[in-house]
Design a protein around this motif. Structure first.
Motif, PDB file in Angstrom:
ATOM      1  N   GLU A  19     -37.684  -4.532  41.993  1.00  0.00           N
ATOM      2  CA  GLU A  19     -38.460  -5.027  43.132  1.00  0.00           C
ATOM      3  C   GLU A  19     -37.909  -4.429  44.417  1.00  0.00           C
ATOM      4  O   GLU A  19     -36.697  -4.389  44.628  1.00  0.00           O
ATOM      5  CB  GLU A  19     -38.406  -6.559  43.195  1.00  0.00           C
ATOM      6  N   LEU A  20     -38.814  -3.957  45.275  1.00  0.00           N
ATOM      7  CA  LEU A  20     -38.397  -3.301  46.504  1.00  0.00           C
ATOM      8  C   LEU A  20     -39.283  -3.748  47.657  1.00  0.00           C
ATOM      9  O   LEU A  20     -40.509  -3.640  47.589  1.00  0.00           O
ATOM     10  CB  LEU A  20     -38.480  -1.772  46.332  1.00  0.00           C
ATOM     11  N   ASN A  21     -38.657  -4.260  48.706  1.00  0.00           N
ATOM     12  CA  ASN A  21     -39.383  -4.741  49.876  1.00  0.00           C
ATOM     13  C   ASN A  21     -39.070  -3.841  51.070  1.00  0.00           C
ATOM     14  O   ASN A  21     -37.936  -3.803  51.549  1.00  0.00           O
ATOM     15  CB  ASN A  21     -38.990  -6.185  50.187  1.00  0.00           C
ATOM     16  N   LEU A  22     -40.110  -3.142  51.559  1.00  0.00           N
ATOM     17  CA  LEU A  22     -39.961  -2.242  52.705  1.00  0.00           C
ATOM     18  C   LEU A  22     -40.875  -2.664  53.854  1.00  0.00           C
ATOM     19  O   LEU A  22     -41.265  -1.836  54.688  1.00  0.00           O
ATOM     20  CB  LEU A  22     -40.270  -0.798  52.284  1.00  0.00           C
ATOM     21  N   ASP A  23     -41.219  -3.948  53.916  1.00  0.00           N
ATOM     22  CA  ASP A  23     -42.100  -4.455  54.960  1.00  0.00           C
ATOM     23  C   ASP A  23     -41.547  -4.150  56.357  1.00  0.00           C
ATOM     24  O   ASP A  23     -40.338  -4.250  56.606  1.00  0.00           O
ATOM     25  CB  ASP A  23     -42.270  -5.974  54.830  1.00  0.00           C
ATOM     26  N   ASN A  24     -42.459  -3.773  57.254  1.00  0.00           N
ATOM     27  CA  ASN A  24     -42.162  -3.606  58.688  1.00  0.00           C
ATOM     28  C   ASN A  24     -41.294  -2.400  59.028  1.00  0.00           C
ATOM     29  O   ASN A  24     -40.929  -2.235  60.198  1.00  0.00           O
ATOM     30  CB  ASN A  24     -41.494  -4.876  59.251  1.00  0.00           C
ATOM     31  N   CYS A  25     -40.937  -1.576  58.040  1.00  0.00           N
ATOM     32  CA  CYS A  25     -40.256  -0.335  58.406  1.00  0.00           C
ATOM     33  C   CYS A  25     -41.344   0.660  58.835  1.00  0.00           C
ATOM     34  O   CYS A  25     -42.395   0.731  58.220  1.00  0.00           O
ATOM     35  CB  CYS A  25     -39.432   0.208  57.241  1.00  0.00           C
ATOM     36  N   ARG A  26     -41.124   1.378  59.911  1.00  0.00           N
ATOM     37  CA  ARG A  26     -42.185   2.169  60.515  1.00  0.00           C
ATOM     38  C   ARG A  26     -42.236   3.594  59.958  1.00  0.00           C
ATOM     39  O   ARG A  26     -41.250   4.331  59.979  1.00  0.00           O
ATOM     40  CB  ARG A  26     -41.991   2.232  62.036  1.00  0.00           C
ATOM     41  N   SER A  27     -43.434   3.939  59.428  1.00  0.00           N
ATOM     42  CA  SER A  27     -43.650   5.295  58.926  1.00  0.00           C
ATOM     43  C   SER A  27     -45.148   5.493  58.713  1.00  0.00           C
ATOM     44  O   SER A  27     -45.850   4.557  58.325  1.00  0.00           O
ATOM     45  CB  SER A  27     -42.896   5.514  57.616  1.00  0.00           C
ATOM     46  N   THR A  28     -45.624   6.692  58.950  1.00  0.00           N
ATOM     47  CA  THR A  28     -47.050   6.967  58.767  1.00  0.00           C
ATOM     48  C   THR A  28     -47.366   7.437  57.349  1.00  0.00           C
ATOM     49  O   THR A  28     -48.527   7.436  56.942  1.00  0.00           O
ATOM     50  CB  THR A  28     -47.527   8.043  59.767  1.00  0.00           C
ATOM     51  N   ASN A  29     -46.337   7.852  56.603  1.00  0.00           N
ATOM     52  CA  ASN A  29     -46.542   8.247  55.208  1.00  0.00           C
ATOM     53  C   ASN A  29     -45.322   7.855  54.378  1.00  0.00           C
ATOM     54  O   ASN A  29     -44.344   7.333  54.912  1.00  0.00           O
ATOM     55  CB  ASN A  29     -46.847   9.755  55.082  1.00  0.00           C
ATOM     56  N   ILE A  30     -45.401   8.107  53.100  1.00  0.00           N
ATOM     57  CA  ILE A  30     -44.343   7.684  52.180  1.00  0.00           C
ATOM     58  C   ILE A  30     -43.174   8.656  52.232  1.00  0.00           C
ATOM     59  O   ILE A  30     -43.318   9.850  51.965  1.00  0.00           O
ATOM     60  CB  ILE A  30     -44.870   7.605  50.735  1.00  0.00           C
ATOM     61  N   VAL A  31     -41.995   8.118  52.578  1.00  0.00           N
ATOM     62  CA  VAL A  31     -40.779   8.933  52.657  1.00  0.00           C
ATOM     63  C   VAL A  31     -39.624   8.162  52.013  1.00  0.00           C
ATOM     64  O   VAL A  31     -39.440   6.976  52.285  1.00  0.00           O
ATOM     65  CB  VAL A  31     -40.404   9.257  54.123  1.00  0.00           C
ATOM     66  N   GLY A  32     -38.869   8.825  51.153  1.00  0.00           N
ATOM     67  CA  GLY A  32     -37.686   8.191  50.560  1.00  0.00           C
ATOM     68  C   GLY A  32     -37.915   7.601  49.181  1.00  0.00           C
ATOM     69  O   GLY A  32     -36.958   7.384  48.441  1.00  0.00           O
ATOM     70  N   LEU A  33     -39.162   7.340  48.830  1.00  0.00           N
ATOM     71  CA  LEU A  33     -39.470   6.846  47.487  1.00  0.00           C
ATOM     72  C   LEU A  33     -39.695   8.033  46.559  1.00  0.00           C
ATOM     73  O   LEU A  33     -40.442   8.945  46.892  1.00  0.00           O
ATOM     74  CB  LEU A  33     -40.717   5.970  47.506  1.00  0.00           C
ATOM     75  N   THR A  34     -39.074   8.004  45.397  1.00  0.00           N
ATOM     76  CA  THR A  34     -39.177   9.124  44.469  1.00  0.00           C
ATOM     77  C   THR A  34     -39.556   8.646  43.065  1.00  0.00           C
ATOM     78  O   THR A  34     -39.631   7.443  42.789  1.00  0.00           O
ATOM     79  CB  THR A  34     -37.835   9.878  44.378  1.00  0.00           C
ATOM     80  N   ASP A  35     -39.738   9.580  42.167  1.00  0.00           N
ATOM     81  CA  ASP A  35     -40.081   9.272  40.787  1.00  0.00           C
ATOM     82  C   ASP A  35     -38.898   8.654  40.029  1.00  0.00           C
ATOM     83  O   ASP A  35     -39.037   8.280  38.859  1.00  0.00           O
ATOM     84  CB  ASP A  35     -40.529  10.540  40.053  1.00  0.00           C
ATOM     85  N   GLU A  36     -37.740   8.547  40.680  1.00  0.00           N
ATOM     86  CA  GLU A  36     -36.560   7.974  40.026  1.00  0.00           C
ATOM     87  C   GLU A  36     -36.701   6.464  39.799  1.00  0.00           C
ATOM     88  O   GLU A  36     -35.997   5.891  38.966  1.00  0.00           O
ATOM     89  CB  GLU A  36     -35.308   8.234  40.864  1.00  0.00           C
ATOM     90  N   TYR A  37     -37.628   5.839  40.511  1.00  0.00           N
ATOM     91  CA  TYR A  37     -37.804   4.382  40.397  1.00  0.00           C
ATOM     92  C   TYR A  37     -38.680   4.062  39.177  1.00  0.00           C
ATOM     93  O   TYR A  37     -39.758   3.471  39.292  1.00  0.00           O
ATOM     94  CB  TYR A  37     -38.426   3.836  41.673  1.00  0.00           C
ATOM     95  N   VAL A  38     -38.186   4.452  38.035  1.00  0.00           N
ATOM     96  CA  VAL A  38     -38.981   4.356  36.817  1.00  0.00           C
ATOM     97  C   VAL A  38     -39.213   2.920  36.341  1.00  0.00           C
ATOM     98  O   VAL A  38     -40.128   2.654  35.568  1.00  0.00           O
ATOM     99  CB  VAL A  38     -38.319   5.172  35.681  1.00  0.00           C
ATOM    100  N   ASN A  39     -38.387   1.985  36.801  1.00  0.00           N
ATOM    101  CA  ASN A  39     -38.511   0.591  36.374  1.00  0.00           C
ATOM    102  C   ASN A  39     -39.025  -0.328  37.476  1.00  0.00           C
ATOM    103  O   ASN A  39     -39.042  -1.558  37.297  1.00  0.00           O
ATOM    104  CB  ASN A  39     -37.154   0.074  35.873  1.00  0.00           C
ATOM    105  N   LEU A  40     -39.456   0.244  38.584  1.00  0.00           N
ATOM    106  CA  LEU A  40     -39.952  -0.561  39.700  1.00  0.00           C
ATOM    107  C   LEU A  40     -41.258  -1.254  39.318  1.00  0.00           C
ATOM    108  O   LEU A  40     -42.211  -0.610  38.864  1.00  0.00           O
ATOM    109  CB  LEU A  40     -40.170   0.336  40.926  1.00  0.00           C
ATOM    110  N   GLU A  41     -41.299  -2.577  39.485  1.00  0.00           N
ATOM    111  CA  GLU A  41     -42.478  -3.349  39.113  1.00  0.00           C
ATOM    112  C   GLU A  41     -43.210  -3.942  40.321  1.00  0.00           C
ATOM    113  O   GLU A  41     -44.421  -4.155  40.259  1.00  0.00           O
ATOM    114  CB  GLU A  41     -42.072  -4.482  38.162  1.00  0.00           C
ATOM    115  N   ILE A  42     -42.484  -4.206  41.393  1.00  0.00           N
ATOM    116  CA  ILE A  42     -43.094  -4.793  42.593  1.00  0.00           C
ATOM    117  C   ILE A  42     -42.650  -3.998  43.815  1.00  0.00           C
ATOM    118  O   ILE A  42     -41.457  -3.823  44.058  1.00  0.00           O
ATOM    119  CB  ILE A  42     -42.687  -6.276  42.762  1.00  0.00           C
ATOM    120  N   LEU A  43     -43.629  -3.544  44.596  1.00  0.00           N
ATOM    121  CA  LEU A  43     -43.340  -2.768  45.806  1.00  0.00           C
ATOM    122  C   LEU A  43     -44.146  -3.332  46.968  1.00  0.00           C
ATOM    123  O   LEU A  43     -45.362  -3.496  46.866  1.00  0.00           O
ATOM    124  CB  LEU A  43     -43.695  -1.288  45.577  1.00  0.00           C
TER     125      LEU A  43
END
Length: 251
Positions: A19-43
């Motif tokens: 589970e990963l919570n990135l609420d309210n961090c400012r960005s216009t596109n996806i940066v820092g998230l990669t295919d390594e999060y193979v078990n991520l279920e909630i974003l």
């Protein structure tokens, strides 16, 4: 966003994150998230300022995706790597037509879709058309086809290990805690009564000691008077003897 991702990792390996919570961090596109999060279920990416989903990684186990209050108007095809997606929240974005939603047809497990506060909701027969577009969909904007409100999902609880259907031990814990609480109250009550009894006994002991002290003082006083009476005045005794002797001589 990249710094926030590193912060949320807290030294863990990306493959360990569910589970990963990135609420309210400012960005216009996806940066820092990669295919390594193979078990991520909630974003969760609410109120980030996203205008595009460009760079969205392949997340094969992702089930719930929160993208509310951004500025996304298209590009939902970039989510194609999330085949197990069941919940998608796009409320408060810039989606204007049904064509933008067509890429979601590929998500065979999608059950809950939220498009509240998007211009697309103003289209005539919007709800019936979206349900027709996505046969697997059960809830749209929090309501089903019959306008019955959706119940809270247990998916998130299962991820966090808080499934309510374990063994019903919670009820037993409540009973045992209640019993312990009552027992403590009884102990406190009996303790307080003991303390009260002790204080009464202490007061009686003090009174007895005071009475004994007064009696002893009175007894000592009387004893001293008796001794003085018994002894008498030695000078007076001597004078009496002298007078008696003188009288005998005269006779």
């Amino acid at each position: 966003m990249e710094k926030r991702v590193v912060l949320e990792l807290r030294g863990k390996n990306p493959s360990q994150i569910k589970e990963l919570n990135l609420d309210n961090c400012r960005s216009t596109n996806i940066v820092g998230l990669t295919d390594e999060y193979v078990n991520l279920e909630i974003l969760s990416l609410n109120n980030v300022g996203l205008t595009s989903l460009k760079g969205f990684p392949t997340l094969p186990k992702l089930r719930k995706l929160e993208l509310s209050d951004n500025r996304i108007s298209n590009g939902l095809n970039l989510l194609k790597g999330c085949k197990k997606l069941t919940h998608l929240n796009l409320s408060g974005n810039k989606i204007k037509d049904l064509a933008t939603l067509e890429p979601l047809e590929e998500f065979e497990n999608l059950k809950n879709l939220d498009l509240f506060n998007n211009d697309v909701t103003l289209i005539e027969d919007y709800r019936s058309k979206v349900f027709a577009l996505h046969p697997s969909l059960k809830f749209l904007d929090g309501f089903d086809k019959d306008d019955l409100e959706a119940e809270d999902s247990d998916d998130e609880e299962e991820v966090n290990g808080n499934n309510d259907s374990d063994d019903g031990s919670d009820g037993e814990d409540d009973i045992s805690l209640s019993a312990v609480y009552d027992e403590n109250l009884d102990e406190e009550s009996s303790d307080s009564s003991v303390y009260e009894g002790s204080s009464v006994e202490e007061e009686e002991d003090v009174e007895d000691e005071e009475g004994e002290g007064e009696n002893d003082a009175e007894h000592n006083s009387k004893a001293q008077d008796g001794e003085e009476i018994a002894r008498g005045d030695p000078e007076e005794s001597t004078r009496g003897k002298k007078r008696k002797h003188e009288d005998d001589d005269e006779n």
